[in-house]
Scaffold this motif. Structure first.
Motif, PDB file in Angstrom:
ATOM      1  N   ASN A 235       0.831  -1.215   0.000  1.00 17.55           N
ATOM      2  CA  ASN A 235       0.000   0.000   0.000  1.00 17.55           C
ATOM      3  C   ASN A 235       0.861   1.258   0.000  1.00 17.55           C
ATOM      4  OD1 ASN A 235      -2.508  -1.073  -0.107  1.00 17.55           O
ATOM      5  ND2 ASN A 235      -2.944  -0.929   2.080  1.00 17.55           N
ATOM      6  N   ALA A 239       0.962   4.195  -2.695  1.00 21.37           N
ATOM      7  CA  ALA A 239       0.757   5.619  -2.374  1.00 21.37           C
ATOM      8  C   ALA A 239       1.925   6.443  -2.897  1.00 21.37           C
ATOM      9  CB  ALA A 239       0.617   5.786  -0.861  1.00 21.37           C
ATOM     10  N   ASP A 266       4.883   6.647   5.193  1.00 16.84           N
ATOM     11  CA  ASP A 266       5.393   7.012   3.865  1.00 16.84           C
ATOM     12  C   ASP A 266       5.124   8.493   3.651  1.00 16.84           C
ATOM     13  OD1 ASP A 266       2.728   7.415   2.433  1.00 16.84           O
ATOM     14  OD2 ASP A 266       2.491   5.347   3.129  1.00 16.84           O
ATOM     15  N   GLY A 270      -1.068  10.400   1.647  1.00 17.19           N
ATOM     16  CA  GLY A 270      -1.804  10.185   2.899  1.00 17.19           C
ATOM     17  C   GLY A 270      -3.211   9.674   2.613  1.00 17.19           C
ATOM     18  N   PHE A 271      -3.935   9.319   3.663  1.00 15.47           N
ATOM     19  CA  PHE A 271      -5.306   8.812   3.510  1.00 15.47           C
ATOM     20  C   PHE A 271      -6.244   9.975   3.198  1.00 15.47           C
ATOM     21  CE2 PHE A 271      -3.505   5.510   6.184  1.00 15.47           C
ATOM     22  CZ  PHE A 271      -4.100   4.358   5.676  1.00 15.47           C
ATOM     23  N   ALA A 279     -11.344   2.684   5.477  1.00 17.14           N
ATOM     24  CA  ALA A 279     -10.313   1.810   4.904  1.00 17.14           C
ATOM     25  C   ALA A 279     -10.381   0.369   5.438  1.00 17.14           C
ATOM     26  CB  ALA A 279      -8.929   2.394   5.137  1.00 17.14           C
ATOM     27  N   PHE A 284     -13.415  -1.546   0.192  1.00 18.50           N
ATOM     28  CA  PHE A 284     -13.274  -0.098   0.064  1.00 18.50           C
ATOM     29  C   PHE A 284     -11.912   0.188  -0.557  1.00 18.50           C
ATOM     30  CE2 PHE A 284     -11.427   3.916   1.234  1.00 18.50           C
ATOM     31  CZ  PHE A 284     -12.417   4.793   0.800  1.00 18.50           C
ATOM     32  N   THR A 285     -11.917   0.858  -1.675  1.00 18.32           N
ATOM     33  CA  THR A 285     -10.646   1.221  -2.316  1.00 18.32           C
ATOM     34  C   THR A 285     -10.777   2.548  -3.036  1.00 18.32           C
ATOM     35  OG1 THR A 285      -8.931   0.521  -3.860  1.00 18.32           O
ATOM     36  CG2 THR A 285     -11.145  -0.167  -4.404  1.00 18.32           C
ATOM     37  N   THR A 286      -9.676   3.292  -3.077  1.00 24.35           N
ATOM     38  CA  THR A 286      -9.684   4.529  -3.853  1.00 24.35           C
ATOM     39  C   THR A 286      -8.888   4.313  -5.135  1.00 24.35           C
ATOM     40  OG1 THR A 286      -7.755   5.254  -2.618  1.00 24.35           O
ATOM     41  CG2 THR A 286      -9.878   6.078  -1.858  1.00 24.35           C
ATOM     42  N   LYS A 287      -8.431   3.052  -5.320  1.00 23.30           N
ATOM     43  CA  LYS A 287      -7.600   2.768  -6.501  1.00 23.30           C
ATOM     44  C   LYS A 287      -8.485   2.298  -7.651  1.00 23.30           C
ATOM     45  CE  LYS A 287      -4.085   1.521  -3.220  1.00 23.30           C
ATOM     46  NZ  LYS A 287      -3.390   0.458  -2.523  1.00 23.30           N
ATOM     47  N   GLY A 292      -6.490  -2.075  -7.221  1.00 19.90           N
ATOM     48  CA  GLY A 292      -6.832  -2.475  -5.852  1.00 19.90           C
ATOM     49  C   GLY A 292      -8.144  -3.203  -5.732  1.00 19.90           C
ATOM     50  N   LEU A 293      -8.181  -4.130  -4.772  1.00 22.98           N
ATOM     51  CA  LEU A 293      -9.418  -4.866  -4.504  1.00 22.98           C
ATOM     52  C   LEU A 293     -10.123  -4.312  -3.268  1.00 22.98           C
ATOM     53  CD1 LEU A 293      -8.076  -8.495  -4.880  1.00 22.98           C
ATOM     54  CD2 LEU A 293      -9.525  -7.275  -6.497  1.00 22.98           C
ATOM     55  N   GLY A 294      -9.374  -3.549  -2.461  1.00 23.49           N
ATOM     56  CA  GLY A 294      -9.973  -3.027  -1.224  1.00 23.49           C
ATOM     57  C   GLY A 294     -10.064  -4.084  -0.138  1.00 23.49           C
ATOM     58  N   GLY A 296      -7.030  -5.431   1.308  1.00 19.57           N
ATOM     59  CA  GLY A 296      -5.772  -5.473   2.072  1.00 19.57           C
ATOM     60  C   GLY A 296      -5.934  -5.101   3.533  1.00 19.57           C
ATOM     61  N   LEU A 297      -6.425  -3.896   3.798  1.00 19.57           N
ATOM     62  CA  LEU A 297      -6.517  -3.439   5.187  1.00 19.57           C
ATOM     63  C   LEU A 297      -7.582  -4.206   5.965  1.00 19.57           C
ATOM     64  CD1 LEU A 297      -5.912   0.416   5.021  1.00 19.57           C
ATOM     65  CD2 LEU A 297      -4.324  -1.425   5.505  1.00 19.57           C
ATOM     66  N   ALA A 321       1.002   8.846   5.040  1.00 19.43           N
ATOM     67  CA  ALA A 321       0.219   7.966   5.911  1.00 19.43           C
ATOM     68  C   ALA A 321       1.112   7.333   6.962  1.00 19.43           C
ATOM     69  CB  ALA A 321      -0.437   6.886   5.070  1.00 19.43           C
TER      70      ALA A 321
END
Ligand code: ADP
Length: 344
Positions: A235, A239, A266, A270-271, A279, A284-287, A292-294, A296-297, A321
């Protein structure tokens, strides 16, 4: 006197004779008294001696009796302790089993709540695949082979995405065979970094490590911890790919009262406000859908909670972030490599 025929009698006072006799008698009596005294003394000493021996043997007997009693007490205590240890071990085993079942139950319930989103996530590519397949048939009828081939390629990409979703979901449903164990943190970080080394180098991301030299032991599972670290690092690289140089990644660990806080920071964007709220939600993903699959987190959060830890995320005041893995401390263990496979 023979010549004269006289008899001469010499009379002496009796007192003259009595004195030596009395003296002899007194001396003899004194000697006797002395002897008797001596004898009495000897007899007394003998009695004392015998009494002491009797007392000694009585004391020894009492001591032996007390030692025996104490030994019996100790044996009883020992067997009670053994029994208690056994009971504790049993209780511990039952606890571990109960925790294991609880974790599994919570994972299954998470899976239950996710199933709506899963069917949505899988239905979308399925519908697209159906369309592309139908279209491909029509295109083939019209002899448009290249267009049909392009459709088949899209179908193949969509099935890859579906397979990826399913692979990630396996991480939720898989029953962990092991209860949390002692895991060395630094080697797990090294492993996770090694997996992403090529991409990090290609992106020229500077790594700033601030870790103690002494190995930190945390309660985790080798595989689960590496999976979480891998997800967070991936992630961070995602970012950082959105920002120009200099790209930086900080890794630091801090000892706390409960264990170890591992911070990953990093200097990416940021978020977003929405991501800060959502998240943890599955899917949920912004990618973009390709990136992204959303999951990971959401997976990291579940894994961390299963390990008795916590995943925290925020934006760093200095930009970018910051994610914190709150891990429980563990006793020093053995550094091992887990054979289980894992998904990043
Ligand atoms: P995915 O990476 O597939 O989008 P995740 O659950 O890992 O799914 O992440 C969810 C969202 O959290 C991401 O889409 C992103 O918006 C945000 N996010 C995660 N890590 C970072 C990070 N290091 N910097 C900024 N945003 C992040």
């Amino acid at each position: 006197m023979e010549e004269t025929g006289w008899t001469v009698s010499i009379l002496a006072p009796r007192s003259l004779l009595d004195r030596p006799v009395r003296t002899a008698l007194v001396a003899g009596g004194g000697m006797l008294l002395l002897l008797m005294l001596l004898l009495g003394l000897l007899m007394q000493r003998r009695r004392h001696y015998l009494e002491r021996i009797a007392l000694d043997s009585q004391a020894r007997q009492q001591l032996e009796l007390r030692v025996q009693e104490r030994t019996q007490d100790l044996e009883r205590l020992n067997s009670r302790l053994k029994q208690e240890v056994l009971e504790r071990e049993q209780a511990q085993q039952e606890l571990v089993q109960a925790q294991d079942e609880l974790v599994q139950a919570s994972k299954l319930s998470a899976l239950g709540t996710m199933s709506a989103s899963i069917s949505h996530e899988l239905n979308q590519p399925l519908a697209a695949i159906r369309n592309y397949a139908d279209n491909a048939g029509v295109l083939l009828d019209h002899g448009r082979h290249d267009d049909a081939r392009a459709n088949l390629k899209l179908i193949s990409q969509l099935t890859e995405r579906m397979a990826s979703i399913i692979a990630h979901l396996r991480a939720f449903a898989r029953r962990d065979r092991h209860a949390p164990e002692s895991v060395a943190l630094q080697p797990a970080i090294d492993d996770a970094l090694a997996l992403l080394a090529k991409r990090r180098q290609a992106m020229q991301v500077e790594l700033i490590r601030d870790m103690p030299d002494a190995t930190l032991w945390v309660q985790a599972g080798e595989t689960r911890l590496r999976q979480v670290l891998g997800n967070l690092l991936a992630n961070a690289l995602d970012a950082l790919s959105e920002v120009p140089q200099p790209r930086r990644l900080w890794l630091s660990a801090e000892l706390t009262a409960e264990g170890v806080d591992l911070h990953l920071r990093d200097n990416g964007p940021g978020f977003s406000q929405e991501a800060l709220q959502r998240a943890r939600e599955p899917f949920f993903t912004t990618k973009t859908s390709a990136q992204g699959l959303g999951l990971g987190l959401a997976i990291c959060d579940t894994l961390m909670r299963a390990l008795g830890g916590e995943l925290l995320f925020a934006n760093h005041p200095g930009g970018g972030a910051q994610l914190t893995l709150r891990l429980r401390a563990a006793a020093q263990g053995i550094k091992t490599q887990s054979p289980e496979d894992f998904v990043v």
